[in-house]
Scaffold this motif. Structure first.
Motif, PDB file in Angstrom:
ATOM      1  N   ALA A   1       1.121  -1.267  -0.187  1.00  0.00           N
ATOM      2  CA  ALA A   1      -0.020  -0.031  -0.152  1.00  0.00           C
ATOM      3  C   ALA A   1       0.863   1.245  -0.295  1.00  0.00           C
ATOM      4  CB  ALA A   1      -0.901   0.036   1.313  1.00  0.00           C
ATOM      5  N   LEU A   2       2.036   1.345   1.017  1.00  0.00           N
ATOM      6  CA  LEU A   2       2.945   2.403   0.676  1.00  0.00           C
ATOM      7  C   LEU A   2       3.573   2.620  -0.303  1.00  0.00           C
ATOM      8  CD1 LEU A   2       4.476   2.126   4.318  1.00  0.00           C
ATOM      9  CD2 LEU A   2       2.949   3.894   3.509  1.00  0.00           C
ATOM     10  N   GLN A   3       3.777   1.515  -0.992  1.00  0.00           N
ATOM     11  CA  GLN A   3       4.422   1.584  -2.635  1.00  0.00           C
ATOM     12  C   GLN A   3       3.591   2.184  -3.570  1.00  0.00           C
ATOM     13  OE1 GLN A   3       5.704  -2.063  -4.621  1.00  0.00           O
ATOM     14  NE2 GLN A   3       7.221  -1.024  -5.452  1.00  0.00           N
ATOM     15  N   THR A   4       2.584   1.942  -3.252  1.00  0.00           N
ATOM     16  CA  THR A   4       1.290   2.477  -4.334  1.00  0.00           C
ATOM     17  C   THR A   4       1.251   3.861  -4.371  1.00  0.00           C
ATOM     18  OG1 THR A   4       0.139   0.382  -4.113  1.00  0.00           O
ATOM     19  CG2 THR A   4      -1.020   2.397  -4.996  1.00  0.00           C
ATOM     20  N   VAL A   5       1.562   4.451  -3.189  1.00  0.00           N
ATOM     21  CA  VAL A   5       1.480   5.770  -2.775  1.00  0.00           C
ATOM     22  C   VAL A   5       2.704   6.615  -3.291  1.00  0.00           C
ATOM     23  CG1 VAL A   5       1.322   7.757  -1.129  1.00  0.00           C
ATOM     24  CG2 VAL A   5      -0.347   5.613  -1.063  1.00  0.00           C
ATOM     25  N   ALA A   6       3.911   5.899  -2.930  1.00  0.00           N
ATOM     26  CA  ALA A   6       5.290   6.399  -2.938  1.00  0.00           C
ATOM     27  C   ALA A   6       5.572   6.330  -4.527  1.00  0.00           C
ATOM     28  CB  ALA A   6       6.364   5.676  -2.237  1.00  0.00           C
ATOM     29  N   ASN A   7       5.219   5.280  -5.251  1.00  0.00           N
ATOM     30  CA  ASN A   7       5.624   5.006  -6.575  1.00  0.00           C
ATOM     31  C   ASN A   7       4.431   4.706  -7.657  1.00  0.00           C
ATOM     32  OD1 ASN A   7       8.358   5.377  -5.931  1.00  0.00           O
ATOM     33  ND2 ASN A   7       8.175   3.068  -5.348  1.00  0.00           N
ATOM     34  N   PRO A   8       3.538   5.925  -7.855  1.00  0.00           N
ATOM     35  CA  PRO A   8       2.500   5.580  -8.448  1.00  0.00           C
ATOM     36  C   PRO A   8       2.619   4.798  -9.833  1.00  0.00           C
ATOM     37  CG  PRO A   8       2.769   7.853  -8.323  1.00  0.00           C
ATOM     38  CD  PRO A   8       3.965   7.197  -7.635  1.00  0.00           C
ATOM     39  N   ASP A   9       3.922   5.244 -10.541  1.00  0.00           N
ATOM     40  CA  ASP A   9       4.290   4.487 -11.792  1.00  0.00           C
ATOM     41  C   ASP A   9       4.364   3.200 -11.605  1.00  0.00           C
ATOM     42  OD1 ASP A   9       6.453   5.155 -10.296  1.00  0.00           O
ATOM     43  OD2 ASP A   9       7.593   5.191 -12.186  1.00  0.00           O
ATOM     44  N   ILE A  10       4.865   2.539 -10.767  1.00  0.00           N
ATOM     45  CA  ILE A  10       5.311   1.109 -10.679  1.00  0.00           C
ATOM     46  C   ILE A  10       4.029   0.389 -10.349  1.00  0.00           C
ATOM     47  CG2 ILE A  10       6.382  -0.493  -9.052  1.00  0.00           C
ATOM     48  CD1 ILE A  10       8.652   1.241  -8.683  1.00  0.00           C
ATOM     49  N   ALA A  11       3.157   1.065  -9.490  1.00  0.00           N
ATOM     50  CA  ALA A  11       1.757   0.607  -9.144  1.00  0.00           C
ATOM     51  C   ALA A  11       0.815   0.618 -10.338  1.00  0.00           C
ATOM     52  CB  ALA A  11       1.298   1.356  -7.889  1.00  0.00           C
ATOM     53  N   ALA A  12       0.852   1.584 -11.093  1.00  0.00           N
ATOM     54  CA  ALA A  12       0.257   1.632 -12.416  1.00  0.00           C
ATOM     55  C   ALA A  12       0.631   0.553 -13.486  1.00  0.00           C
ATOM     56  CB  ALA A  12       0.090   2.951 -13.185  1.00  0.00           C
ATOM     57  N   ARG A  13       1.864   0.223 -13.585  1.00  0.00           N
ATOM     58  CA  ARG A  13       2.499  -1.051 -14.533  1.00  0.00           C
ATOM     59  C   ARG A  13       1.825  -2.139 -13.818  1.00  0.00           C
ATOM     60  NH1 ARG A  13       8.215   0.083 -14.281  1.00  0.00           N
ATOM     61  NH2 ARG A  13       7.854   2.138 -14.424  1.00  0.00           N
ATOM     62  N   ARG A  14       1.882  -2.236 -12.558  1.00  0.00           N
ATOM     63  CA  ARG A  14       1.452  -3.698 -11.988  1.00  0.00           C
ATOM     64  C   ARG A  14      -0.155  -3.834 -12.082  1.00  0.00           C
ATOM     65  NH1 ARG A  14       3.145  -3.154  -6.419  1.00  0.00           N
ATOM     66  NH2 ARG A  14       4.838  -4.265  -6.853  1.00  0.00           N
ATOM     67  N   LYS A  15      -0.774  -2.784 -11.972  1.00  0.00           N
ATOM     68  CA  LYS A  15      -2.239  -2.887 -12.398  1.00  0.00           C
ATOM     69  C   LYS A  15      -2.623  -3.126 -13.685  1.00  0.00           C
ATOM     70  CE  LYS A  15      -5.896  -0.497 -10.545  1.00  0.00           C
ATOM     71  NZ  LYS A  15      -6.394   0.988  -9.745  1.00  0.00           N
ATOM     72  N   LEU A  16      -1.606  -2.514 -14.614  1.00  0.00           N
ATOM     73  CA  LEU A  16      -1.959  -2.754 -16.058  1.00  0.00           C
ATOM     74  C   LEU A  16      -1.694  -4.357 -16.479  1.00  0.00           C
ATOM     75  CD1 LEU A  16      -0.744   0.332 -17.683  1.00  0.00           C
ATOM     76  CD2 LEU A  16      -2.782  -0.580 -18.276  1.00  0.00           C
ATOM     77  N   LYS A  17      -0.544  -4.855 -15.755  1.00  0.00           N
ATOM     78  CA  LYS A  17      -0.227  -6.203 -15.907  1.00  0.00           C
ATOM     79  C   LYS A  17      -1.350  -7.038 -15.321  1.00  0.00           C
ATOM     80  CE  LYS A  17       3.470  -9.270 -15.113  1.00  0.00           C
ATOM     81  NZ  LYS A  17       4.918  -9.687 -14.590  1.00  0.00           N
TER      82      LYS A  17
END
Length: 139
Positions: A86-102
Motif C-alpha cells: 500500500a505504501l509503495q502504491t502511494v510512493a511510486n504510482p508509476d510502478i503501481a500503475a504498471r503492476r495494475k496494467l499487468k
C-alpha cells in the motif's frame, strides 16, 4: 524435508526438541495454510501427520504455545507485506500503475483462455507480444 523434520524430532526426543519447535513448525504451518492451485495433497497430509506427531511428542500445551507463536508471526509478516504494498502504491504510482496494467492484462488473457476451453469453436483474439511496451501507460 518434512520427513527429515519428523525423523529429527523423533530422534531428539521430548526435551531436546523444544528449542527447535518454532523452526520445525514454520514450514509445516506454511504448507498447511497455503492455497496454491498446484498444491500437492500428499505434502499437506504429510505436514498434518508430522504436526500430530509433534503434538504427541511435546505435549498439547507446549505445542499450542509454539503453534500460536508461528501463526502470529505469519500473520504479522502478511500484514507487513500488505502495508508495504500500500505504501509503495502511494510512493511510486508509476510502478503501481504498471503492476495494475499487468494484472488487468493477465485477467483478460485468463478470461480468453476460459472462453476457449468452454467454447472450442470460438477463438478469442490475443496480443502477439508480451513486452514492457505493452505494459506502458497510454496517454
Amino acid at each position: 524435508i518434512f520427513k527429515f523434520l519428523g525423523a529429527i524430532s523423533v530422534d531428539l526426543g521430548k526435551d531436546r526438541i523444544k528449542p527447535y519447535l518454532l523452526t520445525i513448525l514454520t514450514p509445516l504451518y506454511r504448507e498447511l495454510n497455503s492455497n496454491y492451485a498446484e498444491q500437492d495433497p500428499t505434502l499437506k497430509n504429510l505436514s498434518q501427520e508430522i504436526i500430530e506427531l509433534l503434538k504427541k511428542l511435546v505435549g498439547l500445551e507446549a505445542f499450542s504455545l509454539a503453534f500460536s507463536s508461528v501463526q502470529k508471526q505469519a500473520n504479522q509478516k502478511r500484514a507487513m507485506r500488505k502495508k508495504q504494498r500500500a505504501l509503495q502504491t502511494v510512493a511510486n504510482p508509476d510502478i503501481a500503475a504498471r503492476r495494475k496494467l499487468k494484472r488487468h492484462k493477465n485477467k483478460a488473457e485468463t478470461r480468453k483462455r476460459k472462453i476457449e476451453s468452454l467454447r472450442p469453436m470460438h477463438k478469442a483474439k490475443r496480443h502477439r507480444s508480451h513486452t514492457l511496451k505493452d505494459l506502458a501507460m497510454v496517454e
